[in-house]
Write a protein that holds these residues in place. Structure first.
Motif, PDB file in Angstrom:
ATOM      1  N   ALA A  25      55.521  55.556 -82.920  1.00 56.88           N
ATOM      2  CA  ALA A  25      54.387  55.231 -83.890  1.00 56.88           C
ATOM      3  C   ALA A  25      52.970  55.261 -83.404  1.00 56.88           C
ATOM      4  CB  ALA A  25      54.380  54.691 -84.909  1.00 56.88           C
ATOM      5  N   VAL A  26      51.695  55.767 -83.933  1.00 56.65           N
ATOM      6  CA  VAL A  26      50.894  56.233 -83.608  1.00 56.65           C
ATOM      7  C   VAL A  26      49.687  55.816 -84.688  1.00 56.65           C
ATOM      8  CG1 VAL A  26      48.702  56.295 -81.787  1.00 56.65           C
ATOM      9  CG2 VAL A  26      50.710  56.769 -81.122  1.00 56.65           C
ATOM     10  N   ILE A  27      48.929  55.199 -84.953  1.00 56.18           N
ATOM     11  CA  ILE A  27      47.763  55.189 -86.228  1.00 56.18           C
ATOM     12  C   ILE A  27      46.478  55.266 -86.002  1.00 56.18           C
ATOM     13  CG2 ILE A  27      47.513  52.353 -86.338  1.00 56.18           C
ATOM     14  CD1 ILE A  27      47.928  54.603 -89.392  1.00 56.18           C
ATOM     15  N   ALA A  99      51.106  51.978 -81.295  1.00 60.06           N
ATOM     16  CA  ALA A  99      49.493  52.306 -80.921  1.00 60.06           C
ATOM     17  C   ALA A  99      48.350  52.345 -82.160  1.00 60.06           C
ATOM     18  CB  ALA A  99      50.167  53.018 -80.125  1.00 60.06           C
ATOM     19  N   ALA A 100      47.560  52.677 -81.348  1.00 62.38           N
ATOM     20  CA  ALA A 100      46.467  52.569 -82.344  1.00 62.38           C
ATOM     21  C   ALA A 100      44.931  53.043 -81.852  1.00 62.38           C
ATOM     22  CB  ALA A 100      46.292  51.282 -83.185  1.00 62.38           C
ATOM     23  N   THR A 122      50.672  47.996 -80.140  1.00 60.57           N
ATOM     24  CA  THR A 122      50.850  48.248 -78.108  1.00 60.57           C
ATOM     25  C   THR A 122      49.799  48.561 -77.861  1.00 60.57           C
ATOM     26  OG1 THR A 122      51.786  50.421 -78.741  1.00 60.57           O
ATOM     27  CG2 THR A 122      53.522  48.749 -78.578  1.00 60.57           C
ATOM     28  N   ARG A 123      48.915  49.627 -77.895  1.00 60.40           N
ATOM     29  CA  ARG A 123      47.690  49.863 -77.429  1.00 60.40           C
ATOM     30  C   ARG A 123      46.647  50.046 -77.959  1.00 60.40           C
ATOM     31  NH1 ARG A 123      48.375  51.909 -71.548  1.00 60.40           N
ATOM     32  NH2 ARG A 123      50.456  50.354 -70.620  1.00 60.40           N
ATOM     33  N   LEU A 124      45.541  50.478 -77.689  1.00 58.70           N
ATOM     34  CA  LEU A 124      44.305  50.022 -78.477  1.00 58.70           C
ATOM     35  C   LEU A 124      43.466  51.326 -78.126  1.00 58.70           C
ATOM     36  CD1 LEU A 124      43.713  46.792 -79.121  1.00 58.70           C
ATOM     37  CD2 LEU A 124      45.475  48.226 -80.261  1.00 58.70           C
ATOM     38  N   VAL A 125      43.387  52.713 -78.666  1.00 55.05           N
ATOM     39  CA  VAL A 125      42.447  53.111 -78.113  1.00 55.05           C
ATOM     40  C   VAL A 125      41.009  53.538 -78.758  1.00 55.05           C
ATOM     41  CG1 VAL A 125      41.892  56.057 -77.788  1.00 55.05           C
ATOM     42  CG2 VAL A 125      44.461  55.047 -77.176  1.00 55.05           C
ATOM     43  N   LEU A 126      39.899  52.633 -78.621  1.00 59.99           N
ATOM     44  CA  LEU A 126      38.905  52.063 -79.589  1.00 59.99           C
ATOM     45  C   LEU A 126      37.659  53.046 -78.926  1.00 59.99           C
ATOM     46  CD1 LEU A 126      39.166  48.356 -78.634  1.00 59.99           C
ATOM     47  CD2 LEU A 126      39.911  49.602 -80.950  1.00 59.99           C
ATOM     48  N   THR A 127      37.117  54.045 -79.879  1.00 55.05           N
ATOM     49  CA  THR A 127      36.186  55.328 -79.844  1.00 55.05           C
ATOM     50  C   THR A 127      35.256  54.405 -81.016  1.00 55.05           C
ATOM     51  OG1 THR A 127      36.916  56.667 -81.665  1.00 55.05           O
ATOM     52  CG2 THR A 127      37.612  56.550 -78.984  1.00 55.05           C
ATOM     53  N   GLN A 128      33.912  55.149 -79.966  1.00 59.07           N
ATOM     54  CA  GLN A 128      32.578  55.044 -81.110  1.00 59.07           C
ATOM     55  C   GLN A 128      32.383  53.486 -81.468  1.00 59.07           C
ATOM     56  OE1 GLN A 128      33.263  58.364 -84.047  1.00 59.07           O
ATOM     57  NE2 GLN A 128      31.114  58.751 -83.923  1.00 59.07           N
ATOM     58  N   ALA A 129      32.412  52.754 -80.304  1.00 57.68           N
ATOM     59  CA  ALA A 129      32.641  51.486 -80.359  1.00 57.68           C
ATOM     60  C   ALA A 129      31.109  50.864 -81.527  1.00 57.68           C
ATOM     61  CB  ALA A 129      32.423  50.586 -79.971  1.00 57.68           C
ATOM     62  N   PRO A 130      30.841  50.680 -82.916  1.00 57.04           N
ATOM     63  CA  PRO A 130      29.062  50.751 -83.294  1.00 57.04           C
ATOM     64  C   PRO A 130      28.652  49.442 -83.125  1.00 57.04           C
ATOM     65  CG  PRO A 130      31.011  49.510 -85.222  1.00 57.04           C
ATOM     66  CD  PRO A 130      31.838  50.412 -83.252  1.00 57.04           C
ATOM     67  N   THR A 131      27.645  49.199 -83.870  1.00 53.07           N
ATOM     68  CA  THR A 131      26.229  48.851 -82.929  1.00 53.07           C
ATOM     69  C   THR A 131      27.303  47.412 -83.320  1.00 53.07           C
ATOM     70  OG1 THR A 131      25.738  48.357 -85.054  1.00 53.07           O
ATOM     71  CG2 THR A 131      24.400  49.807 -83.866  1.00 53.07           C
ATOM     72  N   ILE A 132      27.570  45.770 -82.605  1.00 49.63           N
ATOM     73  CA  ILE A 132      28.341  44.908 -82.768  1.00 49.63           C
ATOM     74  C   ILE A 132      27.457  43.602 -82.197  1.00 49.63           C
ATOM     75  CG2 ILE A 132      30.493  45.718 -82.627  1.00 49.63           C
ATOM     76  CD1 ILE A 132      30.648  45.156 -79.951  1.00 49.63           C
ATOM     77  N   ASP A 210      45.456  40.192 -75.884  1.00 48.59           N
ATOM     78  CA  ASP A 210      46.001  41.042 -74.379  1.00 48.59           C
ATOM     79  C   ASP A 210      46.230  42.648 -74.510  1.00 48.59           C
ATOM     80  OD1 ASP A 210      47.555  40.080 -76.006  1.00 48.59           O
ATOM     81  OD2 ASP A 210      49.052  39.047 -73.991  1.00 48.59           O
ATOM     82  N   ARG A 211      46.476  43.302 -75.188  1.00 51.56           N
ATOM     83  CA  ARG A 211      47.212  44.606 -74.633  1.00 51.56           C
ATOM     84  C   ARG A 211      45.884  45.423 -74.403  1.00 51.56           C
ATOM     85  NH1 ARG A 211      50.125  41.556 -76.327  1.00 51.56           N
ATOM     86  NH2 ARG A 211      51.635  41.742 -78.039  1.00 51.56           N
ATOM     87  N   PRO A 212      46.597  46.035 -73.539  1.00 55.87           N
ATOM     88  CA  PRO A 212      45.848  47.703 -72.548  1.00 55.87           C
ATOM     89  C   PRO A 212      44.810  48.190 -73.882  1.00 55.87           C
ATOM     90  CG  PRO A 212      48.016  47.416 -72.441  1.00 55.87           C
ATOM     91  CD  PRO A 212      47.884  45.981 -73.702  1.00 55.87           C
ATOM     92  N   ALA A 213      44.091  48.385 -73.432  1.00 56.58           N
ATOM     93  CA  ALA A 213      42.440  48.865 -73.991  1.00 56.58           C
ATOM     94  C   ALA A 213      41.884  50.531 -73.750  1.00 56.58           C
ATOM     95  CB  ALA A 213      41.818  47.933 -75.007  1.00 56.58           C
ATOM     96  N   LEU A 214      41.480  51.099 -73.956  1.00 61.12           N
ATOM     97  CA  LEU A 214      40.802  51.783 -73.935  1.00 61.12           C
ATOM     98  C   LEU A 214      39.724  52.021 -75.131  1.00 61.12           C
ATOM     99  CD1 LEU A 214      40.418  54.499 -71.895  1.00 61.12           C
ATOM    100  CD2 LEU A 214      42.167  55.876 -72.955  1.00 61.12           C
ATOM    101  N   VAL A 215      38.637  52.082 -73.926  1.00 61.57           N
ATOM    102  CA  VAL A 215      36.649  52.181 -74.439  1.00 61.57           C
ATOM    103  C   VAL A 215      36.855  52.953 -74.505  1.00 61.57           C
ATOM    104  CG1 VAL A 215      35.206  50.869 -75.466  1.00 61.57           C
ATOM    105  CG2 VAL A 215      37.561  49.201 -74.771  1.00 61.57           C
ATOM    106  N   LEU A 216      36.410  54.100 -75.359  1.00 63.21           N
ATOM    107  CA  LEU A 216      35.839  55.979 -75.369  1.00 63.21           C
ATOM    108  C   LEU A 216      34.083  55.444 -76.336  1.00 63.21           C
ATOM    109  CD1 LEU A 216      38.774  57.881 -76.151  1.00 63.21           C
ATOM    110  CD2 LEU A 216      37.823  56.612 -73.603  1.00 63.21           C
ATOM    111  N   SER A 217      33.512  55.546 -75.259  1.00 67.80           N
ATOM    112  CA  SER A 217      31.857  56.035 -75.343  1.00 67.80           C
ATOM    113  C   SER A 217      31.316  57.862 -75.484  1.00 67.80           C
ATOM    114  CB  SER A 217      31.409  54.717 -74.930  1.00 67.80           C
ATOM    115  OG  SER A 217      31.622  53.391 -75.842  1.00 67.80           O
TER     116      SER A 217
END
Length: 262
Positions: A25-27, A99-100, A122-132, A210-217
């Protein structure tokens, strides 16, 4: 053909969801004002390579698309949306690590959910990180003014202020530069106000994830600056940052994500 949507009773709302593909599963959690397929329809993303090897679950966030929502700012804050996601996973992927993939508001949603229950992911893909963090405060008056405008004059008044141009050079070949707002006008002011009063978890809390993460900007987008992606990648203990500044680089993302999740 798009699979039919089902409805899940989640924390006082009905969240619409469907799934494509088979496997683990991937959400997918979309950005604010969009919907389960909105950003893909606009040509920003293409998650078909993900569903070629996984069971990809798409859903409309609270108040968005086919999902219901109320009229309080608090229920649209990112911690509350993270709780919605965890409750939805209890329905659509019970007792199954997932995964998400998230975009903007969806990225924040995933981070809150994963911080609360890291073993669910399990793994995180984080795109378009907003202003933080330090850059988030500048969004408060913008979101509040937009909420007041919609409440007074309707969604069309806000849409007329939107420039029909790509938010990033990477989006120059997108099918649509401005996507329709997939939130009803009576709810959208509260979505905006919820965004105005929220932020990511503190960097110290993110650093414990501590999950593996891919950050896409992508470059050139003031609402989703590369600096946010860099801050997020620096805070996470196991993250890689990839930046797109051309359509070709953006078109490589689906394959990159599918490989990362395999």
């Amino acid at each position: 053909m798009t699979p039919a949507f089902r409805l899940a009773e989640v924390r006082g709302a009905r969240l619409a969801w469907n799934q494509t593909g088979r496997g683990g599963a991937v959400i997918w959690a979309h950005g604010m004002s969009s919907s389960a397929y909105g950003q893909e329809s606009a040509g920003q993303f293409d998650w078909r390579p993900v569903s070629a090897g996984h069971r990809l679950i798409r859903y409309d966030a609270r108040g968005h698309g086919r999902s219901t929502g109320g009229k309080t700012a608090e229920e649209y804050t990112w911690p509350e949306l993270g709780r919605d996601l965890l409750a939805l996973l209890d329905v659509v992927a019970p007792d199954e690590p997932v995964a998400a993939i998230g975009a903007s508001m969806g990225t924040a949603t995933i981070l809150y959910a994963a911080a609360a229950q890291p073993d669910r992911f399990t793994r995180l893909v984080l795109t378009q990180a907003p202003t933080i963090w330090g850059t988030r405060r500048a969004q408060v008056p913008i979101r509040q003014a937009s909420a007041d405008l919609v409440e007074r004059d309707g969604l069309a008044a806000l849409e007329r202020l939107t420039t029909d141009a790509p938010a990033s050079p990477a989006l120059a070949q997108a099918r649509r530069f401005v996507s329709p707002i997939a939130v009803r006008s009576v709810i959208y002011p509260w979505v905006l106000r919820g965004s105005a009063i929220t932020d990511l978890p503190a960097a110290e809390e993110v650093s414990r994830l501590d999950r593996p993460a891919l950050v896409l900007s992508w470059t050139g987008d003031d609402g989703h600056p590369v600096s946010s992606g860099q801050l997020l990648a620096d805070a996470l203990p196991d993250a890689r940052l990839v930046v797109a500044s051309t359509p070709d680089q953006l078109h490589a993302w689906p394959g990159l994500v599918a490989e990362f999740l395999s």
